[in-house]
Design an enzyme around this catalytic site. Structure first.
Site, short mmCIF file in Angstrom:
data_model
loop_
_atom_site.label_atom_id
_atom_site.label_comp_id
_atom_site.label_asym_id
_atom_site.label_seq_id
_atom_site.Cartn_x
_atom_site.Cartn_y
_atom_site.Cartn_z
CE LYS A 575 8.85 -45.18 -8.80
NZ LYS A 575 8.04 -43.95 -8.69
CG LEU A 609 15.54 -33.37 -10.41
CD1 LEU A 609 16.44 -34.10 -9.42
CD2 LEU A 609 15.93 -31.91 -10.50
CE LYS A 678 11.94 -42.87 -7.59
NZ LYS A 678 11.91 -41.86 -6.53
N GLY A 792 7.09 -34.91 -4.99
CA GLY A 792 6.00 -33.95 -4.92
C GLY A 792 5.14 -33.98 -6.16
#
Length: 811
Positions: A575, A609, A678, A792
Site C-alpha cells: 500500500k 474484493l 486504505k 488473509g
C-alpha cells in the site's frame, strides 16, 4: 522430374552424405541433384587464399586439412566401384588448386577472378564425391550450363544463353544427375564466376524452371521456414504453407532458409518449392506456391529480421517537389554496389531514410555526399547522417491485406513494451510491414510480435515477483495450480522469470520451476536489494513484463517509477506507493497511462474484493462519489468480533496474529496506520486529493502504547483489557458492536471506532470480513455495498492473481 538441392550441412559429413544417398535413391522419378560445397569448405577456401595472398605460408596447412577431409569422406561413403575414379578426379582438382594457391603466394596478389576460381573448388570437389556415392548418377559441369555477364560488379545470369545450354544438356535426362551449385562462367570469356553466397539454391531454381520440373526441393538442416528465428524465439514453429511473395519477403528480411533470388525462376514457371530437412526427412517441411492461405486466426505468417542495419537519412527542404532525387540516390548507391533493403520516405518529400549494412554505411555516405555535393554546399540538403547498429524487422503475410488494424496493433504492441520505432515502411500490397529499431530491442520486439499475433501457442506474461512470504508463496502456488487451465482455456502462460526475497533472488528467462523455487532461492548466490533486482529486470529487457510486489517494503515501492518508465507493468499488494505523497501517486498513474501499461493495486484495500476496480468503473462511466464508509481492517474487525468474556483484547490481538490477519507488528493495525492508507487510496481513486495528514484520527488505544519496543507493547497492552471488557459488556447490553470505520464525506476524511446498531450494514460483519458502502450520484438513497473476505494470505494472493490476469486481457 524433380530438382533436389542439398546445402553444405547436408553434405558436410559422411553421415549426412549417406542421408542424401538414401533420399535420392528413394525417388521413383528422374531427379537432378544440385550440391553445395561441404559445410565450412567455402569459408576455409577464402581463408586459405587470403593467407596465401598475404605471404603467410600457413596456407599450406589449411590446404592439407581441406585435402584430408575430402579424401577421408571418399573412403567412408563412395561406392567401392567408383572410388578409384573419384580419387583420380579429386587429385586432379587438388593439383590445380594447389598450383593456383602457390601462384597467389608468390605474387602476393589475389584478384577477384582468381578468388572466384579458388572458391569454385568447393562445389567441384563435393559434386564429384556425391556422383560417386549415388549409383548410376551422371555428373554435369555447371560452368557449361550457367552463363553470366557482369553488371555493377555482380555476376548476372544471362538466361537466354543459359536456358539454351540447359535444354541441350538435358535432352535425355538421366535417372540421377549431379550438378554443382553456386558456380557459373562468364558468357564471353568462359572464366569462372559464381552466383553469390547461397547461389546453389539459385542454380537449382534455374534448372527446375527451364526443365519444367514438377517440384523444387531445397534440402537443408531445418524443418522448413519458421515463424521466427528459433534462436531468438524458443517457441517458433514451422510454417506449413507460404506463397511465393511471403517467402520472398521473409528471405529478403533475414530468413536464411533459401537464397532470395531462388524464388523468381520458380515463381515464373509456377514450380512449387518445398523446404525439407536432410536430417529429418519425414518432417512435412514448408510448401511454397502461388496458392494463398487465408487462416483468419493468423493475420501474419512470420517475422524476420536483419540485425546488421545502418539507417542513412537524406534530408533537406531543397528536396521538396524536385523530380529525380530518388533516382540520383539509388543510382549512386548502385554504382558503388551497395544494396538497399529498407526505404522510408516522408510524404512531404523532404526526408528519405534508407537501410544498408553497417559495413556499407561509410561508402554510402561518401558516394551520396559526392552526388549531392552542390545541394549540401547551398544548404538545400543537410549533411548526411548515419545511425549504425540498428535492426530491421519485418512482419509478413498475405492475410494482412484482409485484416484491418494490423499496423495499429503492431505499433501499439511495440509501444506498450517500450520499443521505439525509428522508421517504418509498408507497401501497397500490404504483404510486408517493416520497421527499424535499436538492436538491443530486437529480441524483445520479435517475441512480443510473435506472442501478440497468435504465432505463439500461448500469450505469455513474464512475471518478476518480490516477496515470497505468506502472500507471495500463496500466489506462486495458485499460479502453479492454475497454469494448465489458463493454457488450455485461454492460451495464456504466466511465466515466472524472477523471484526475490529480502536476501536473495533468482532469474530464468525461460521460466522458474515453481515446484522447487524455494530450494533454488535458498541456494542462490545472488544477494538481493530492490535496486539490484530492478537493474536485473531492466537488463533482461524481456517482453510483456510484469512486476508483482507482495511485500510491505518502502524500498521495493520506490522502484515502481523506474519500472513503469521502462514499460514494465506493476501489480502490487503493497500500500505504500498508492498512499504516499499525492504527487508520487499521481505520477505513477500518469506514467502508466502514458506508456499504455498497468499500475494495479486492487488488493491494497479489501484483499481480493473488487473495490478499487468498482470505484474506477463508476468514475469512468460518469458517476460521482459523495461518501465512502468502510470497515477495511480485517485485523481490527477480527479482534472486535472475537472479544468476549473469555477473550480480552490483548488475547484477541494475539489470535489475529496467529490467524495471519495482523502485521508482524500489530501496532501498525492498532494505530490506524493501515486503515489511513486504505482510506487515502479509496479517496484518491474516488477523485479526491487526499494526503495521510488530512485524515482525522480518532484512535481507541492511547499513543503511549505505541512507544518503545514490540516487547514493551506486549507487556503493557494487558492494562487495557479490563477497561475494554467493561465497555464491551455495556455495548452488548445495548445490542451494539464496535467497528473501526473509515469515512470520506464532502472531501473530509476520518477514522474512528464507532458503536454500530443492529440495523446498520456494518453490524453483521463477521470474522475478518471487510465492507465498503459507496454513496454516489446514482447509488444515493441505497448505497452500493461491497462485502466479503478482507484479509488473509490466500484471498490477497487471489486478488493479486486477478490483477495479473487482467493485464493479459484474455476476457
Amino acid at each position: 522430374m524433380k530438382v533436389l538441392k542439398f546445402g553444405g550441412t547436408s553434405v558436410g559429413t559422411a553421415e549426412a552424405i549417406l542421408n542424401v544417398k538414401k533420399i535420392v535413391e528413394s525417388e521413383n522419378e528422374n531427379v537432378i541433384v544440385v550440391v553445395s560445397a561441404m559445410g565450412g569448405i567455402t569459408d576455409r577456401l577464402l581463408k586459405t587464399s587470403k593467407a596465401a595472398s598475404e605471404g603467410d605460408c600457413t596456407y599450406t596447412e589449411e590446404f592439407k586439412e581441406i585435402y584430408t577431409r575430402h579424401f577421408d569422406t571418399v573412403e567412408e561413403v563412395v561406392l567401392p566401384e567408383n572410388k578409384k575414379n573419384v580419387k583420380h578426379k579429386l587429385v586432379g582438382l587438388f593439383d590445380e588448386l594447389e598450383n593456383i594457391l602457390k601462384g597467389v603466394f608468390l605474387i602476393k596478389d589475389l584478384s577477384e577472378r582468381t578468388n572466384d576460381t579458388i572458391v569454385s573448388y568447393g562445389e567441384r570437389l563435393s559434386s564429384v564425391i556425391i556422383s560417386g556415392v549415388i549409383k548410376d548418377s551422371v555428373w554435369f559441369d555447371a560452368r557449361q550450363l550457367i552463363k553470366t555477364s557482369t553488371h555493377f560488379n555482380k555476376h548476372i545470369v544471362d538466361f537466354e544463353i543459359t536456358n539454351e545450354l540447359i535444354s541441350d544438356a538435358f535432352k535425355n535426362i538421366p535417372a540421377v544427375s549431379v550438378v554443382q551449385g553456386f558456380i557459373s562462367s562468364d558468357k564471353d570469356n568462359g572464366e569462372i564466376t559464381n552466383l553469390g553466397r547461397g547461389g546453389s539454391d539459385y542454380t537449382a531454381a534455374i534448372l527446375a524452371s527451364r526443365l519444367n520440373a514438377r517440384q523444387l526441393e531445397i534440402w537443408t538442416d531445418v524443418d522448413g521456414f519458421m515463424t521466427a528465428d528459433p534462436s531468438v524465439i524458443s517457441n517458433a514453429y514451422v510454417i506449413d504453407n507460404l506463397s511465393y511473395v511471403e517467402a520472398m519477403e521473409l528471405c529478403n528480411f533475414g530468413a536464411k532458409v533459401i537464397y532470395p533470388p531462388t524464388i523468381f525462376p520458380a515463381y515464373h514457371a509456377n514450380i512449387p518449392i518445398v523446404i525439407k530437412n536432410t536430417f529429418n526427412p519425414e518432417a512435412k517441411g514448408t510448401f511454397i506456391s502461388r496458392e494463398k492461405t487465408h487462416d483468419q486466426s493468423k493475420a501474419i505468417k512470420g517475422i524476420s529480421s536483419i540485425n546488421d542495419t545502418c539507417l542513412i537519412t537524406v534530408q533537406g527542404m531543397g528536396m521538396v517537389g524536385i523530380i529525380g532525387v530518388n533516382y540520383r540516390i539509388f543510382k549512386a548507391l548502385a554504382k558503388a554496389g551497395i544494396s538497399v533493403f529498407f526505404v522510408s520516405q516522408a510524404s512531404s518529400e523532404n526526408t528519405i531514410s534508407i537501410g544498408v549494412k553497417n559495413g556499407d554505411a561509410d561508402m554510402a555516405i561518401k558516394v551520396l555526399s559526392e552526388e549531392f555535393h552542390q545541394e549540401i554546399e547551398l544548404g538545400e540538403i543537410n549533411k548526411l547522417k548515419k545511425e549504425p547498429n540498428l535492426a530491421t524487422v519485418a512482419i509478413v503475410g498475405d492475410n494482412m491485406k484482409h485484416t484491418p488494424g494490423i499496423a495499429g496493433k503492431l505499433f501499439g504492441t511495440l509501444g506498450m513494451n517500450g520499443i521505439n520505432v525509428i522508421a517504418c515502411a509498408q507497401g501497397a500490397s500490404e504483404t510486408n510491414i517493416s520497421f527499424v529499431i535499436n538492436l538491443e530491442s530486437l529480441r524483445k520486439a520479435m517475441n512480443v510480435i510473435h506472442d501478440s499475433f497468435f504465432l505463439s501457442e500461448y500469450k505469455v506474461l513474464n512475471v518478476f515477483m518480490a516477496g515470497a512470504g505468506l502472500v507471495g508463496s500463496n500466489l506462486l502456488e495458485q499460479i502453479n495450480m492454475q497454469q494448465e487451465k489458463l493454457k488450455k482455456d485461454y492460451a495464456l502462460k504466466i511465466n515466472i522469470v524472477g523471484i526475490t526475497n529480502s536476501r536473495k533472488y533468482i532469474l530464468n528467462r525461460d521460466g522458474i520451476d515453481l515446484n522447487n523455487y524455494k530450494e533454488e532461492l535458498e541456494k542462490s548466490e545472488n544477494k538481493a536489494t530492490p535496486e539490484k533486482f530492478k537493474e536485473e529486470i531492466l537488463n533482461m529487457n524481456i517482453f510483456n513484463s510484469v512486476f508483482v510486489d507482495c511485500t510491505a517494503s518502502a524500498d521495493v515501492a520506490s522502484i515502481y517509477k523506474d519500472l513503469l518508465q521502462h514499460n514494465v507493468s506493476v501489480v502490487t499488494a503493497n500500500k505504500i506507493a498508492a498512499s504516499s505523497d499525492y504527487e508520487k501517486y499521481e505520477d505513477l498513474k500518469k506514467i502508466s497511462r502514458k506508456r499504455g501499461i498497468k499500475f494495479l493495486f486492487e488488493t491494497n484495500v479489501g484483499a481480493g474484493l473488487p473495490i478499487i476496480n468498482t470505484i474506477g468503473d463508476l468514475i469512468n462511466s460518469g458517476d460521482k462519489i459523495f461518501k465512502i464508509e468502510a470497515v477495511v481492517s480485517g485485523t481490527l474487525n477480527y479482534i472486535f468480533n472475537v472479544m468476549d468474556e473469555n477473550t480480552p483484547m490483548s488475547k484477541a490481538i494475539r489470535m489475529a496474529m496467529e490467524a495471519g490477519y495482523a502485521e508482524p507488528d500489530p501496532r501498525i493495525d492498532l494505530s490506524g496506520t493501515d486503515v489511513i492508507r486504505k482510506l487515502v487510496i479509496l479517496s484518491r481513486e474516488a477523485g479526491y486529493r487526499i494526503e495521510q495528514d488530512d485524515v482525522v484520527k480518532n484512535l481507541f488505544i492511547p499513543g503511549k502504547y505505541f512507544e518503545g519496543s514490540l516487547d514493551d507493547f506486549w507487556g503493557n497492552i494487558t492494562e487495557l483489557d479490563s477497561e475494554f471488557e467493561e465497555k464491551r459488556i455495556k455495548l452488548a447490553a445495548d445490542n451494539k458492536k464496535w467497528r473501526f470505520v473509515a469515512k470520506l464525506e464532502n472531501g473530509n476524511t476520518e477514522i474512528a471506532l464507532r458503536e454500530i446498531e443492529s440495523s446498520h450494514p456494518f453490524y453483521h460483519l463477521e470474522g475478518s470480513n471487510n465492507i465498503v458502502l459507496l454513496t454516489t450520484e446514482r447509488y444515493n438513497e441505497y448505497p452500493l455495498q461491497i462485502k466479503g473476505y478482507g484479509a488473509g494470505a490466500s484471498v490477497t494472493a487471489a486478488g493479486v492473481f486477478a490483477d495479473i490476469i487482467s493485464i493479459a486481457n484474455i476476457r
